[in-house]
Write a protein that holds these residues in place. Structure first.
Motif: not given
Length: 447
Positions: A271-273, A308-309, A314-316
């Protein structure tokens, strides 16, 4: 008016009367001894019937194998022995307190679907549990005879000698002289009548009466092995069922993780991208007409790129953190502890690293437990301890919070316990109301 204790009567916390006697003296009068005696006594007639039935059916079935009747006789005999096994399990449960689960049910043999009787006979004959019931009927019989003889002889003899002073008077008179004279001078009588002889007889009876319950306990221990080993479910089949259940848990957990990753990507970074792309498109359009507004929009987009990064990092980290792969549990758990809402002390005592899969499960287990501490515990400090015990990896997370955590309450701890059990792990929660809370996880090492 309040009552006052002036020392009359028994103290408020007097121990029960039987507690004044050691267990070795209480054993003959406890219900367990009588139940075990009843079990050993009943074993003889039941084992005799089962042995006779097993030998008869086996011999008849083997003799009729040259005809088509041998297989049905064998199948019917094994089915009857399975029914006898159910009776034996119920008897062991009632008299020995041994709860043995029923063996796996009979499954129809493949290739015989069109004939229900043939499928049933094939399932009976191919079931290992059926043949274990036959082995039980054949080999338990001699043990039942031995146990019956020993138990009845010692039990009856011990009580008879112990109570000898109460019935020794019942011996008949012989020719006006007490007892039967074995010698011409009358120096010896047939029965024991002097005070010393009566006391010695009772003492021997007391020893036998005290020793017999422990002997019967040893005898019934062998019966427990017979019942648990031959009349219960197969360890291999039980293990297969457990693995099938664990596989289902692993598949469900993996699917839930994939849904979580998809949701986080869709609602977060994606969504941010998308918004970032729209902002950059607007900035491109305004670049010639309003450079200052375009510059502000590009600056805002730069900030969105950073957010976003961070979300992607955090997701990784939630999938598999790089620090865990590069530096192991010590550094990875220290990183998790630094993000906790309360101070956390981390102690990792491992001589080498476990298997990567186990290491990942340990990391995510501690991460989830520390998240619970941050969200629900209301603690002021927490601790993480990791060590190896033989072939097991031990994790312990404790806090000084309000307590009350329970795996049975449908919380995240229940799901965590299921995920650990899928890899032969165990989760134990000690969290009384008011705290403190200690959660211990045990995982296989597999290094």
């Amino acid at each position: 008016m309040a009552s006052t204790d002036y020392g009359y009567g028994p103290p408020a916390h007097t121990a029960p009367r039987e507690h004044f006697f050691p267990p070795v003296l209480r054993a003959p009068f406890e219900g367990r001894a009588w139940r075990e005696f009843g079990y050993l006594v009943l074993s003889l007639p039941l084992a005799t019937v089962a042995f006779t039935f097993a030998v008869t059916v086996t011999s008849l079935g083997a003799g009729l194998l040259v005809t088509f009747l041998g297989i049905p006789v064998f199948a019917a005999g094994l089915a009857g022995l399975r029914g006898f096994g159910a009776l034996e399990r119920a008897r062991a449960r009632a008299l020995l307190g041994l709860d043995v689960a029923a063996p796996e049910p009979v499954r129809s043999a493949p290739g015989a679907r069109n004939n229900g009787v043939a499928a049933w006979m094939g399932g009976i004959l191919k079931s290992g549990a059926s043949w274990r019931h036959l082995v039980y009927a054949l080999f338990h019989f001699p043990w039942a005879v031995f146990g019956f003889c020993v138990a009845v002889t010692l039990w009856v003899t011990g009580w008879a000698l112990l109570l000898y002073p109460l019935w020794q008077w019942a011996f008949p008179m012989w020719g006006g002289v007490e007892g039967l004279q074995l010698y011409g001078d009358g120096t010896h009588n047939f029965y024991l009548d002097t005070p010393f002889e009566i006391a010695a007889t009772s003492a021997v009876g007391l020893v036998l009466t005290i020793a017999t319950p422990w002997i019967m306990r040893a005898l019934t221990s062998v019966d427990r092995l017979f019942v648990a080993g031959l009349l219960g479910p197969s360890r291999l089949v039980t293990r297969v069922v457990e693995l099938e259940s664990d596989r289902g848990v692993v598949v469900d957990t993996a699917a839930a993780d994939l849904r979580r990753i998809e949701r986080d990507l869709h609602d977060g970074a994606q969504a941010r991208l998308v918004a970032l792309a729209m902002d950059l498109g607007l900035a491109k359009e305004k670049l010639a007409k309003d450079p200052e507004a375009a510059a502000r929009m590009v600056d805002e987009a730069h900030g969105e790129v950073k957010v976003a990064l961070q979300e992607l990092r955090d997701l990784a980290r939630g999938i598999h953190p790089a620090v865990l792969t590069d530096r192991g549990l010590d550094a990875a758990l220290s990183s998790v502890a630094s993000r906790c809402a309360v101070p956390v002390t981390v102690e990792v005592d491992l001589d080498r690293r476990p298997a990567p899969a186990i290491e990942g499960i340990a990391y995510f287990t501690v991460s989830e437990l520390l998240q619970n501490v941050s969200k629900h515990a209301r603690a002021t400090r927490a601790s993480v301890d990791v060590w190896r015990s033989a072939d097991r990896l031990m994790l312990q997370v404790g806090d000084d919070g309000r307590g009350g955590a329970d795996t049975a309450a449908g919380s995240g701890l229940a799901g965590l316990a299921e995920r650990l059990s899928a890899v032969d792990g165990v989760l134990a929660v000690d969290s009384p109301a008011g705290g403190p809370t200690t959660v211990t996880a045990e995982l296989p090492w597999r290094g």
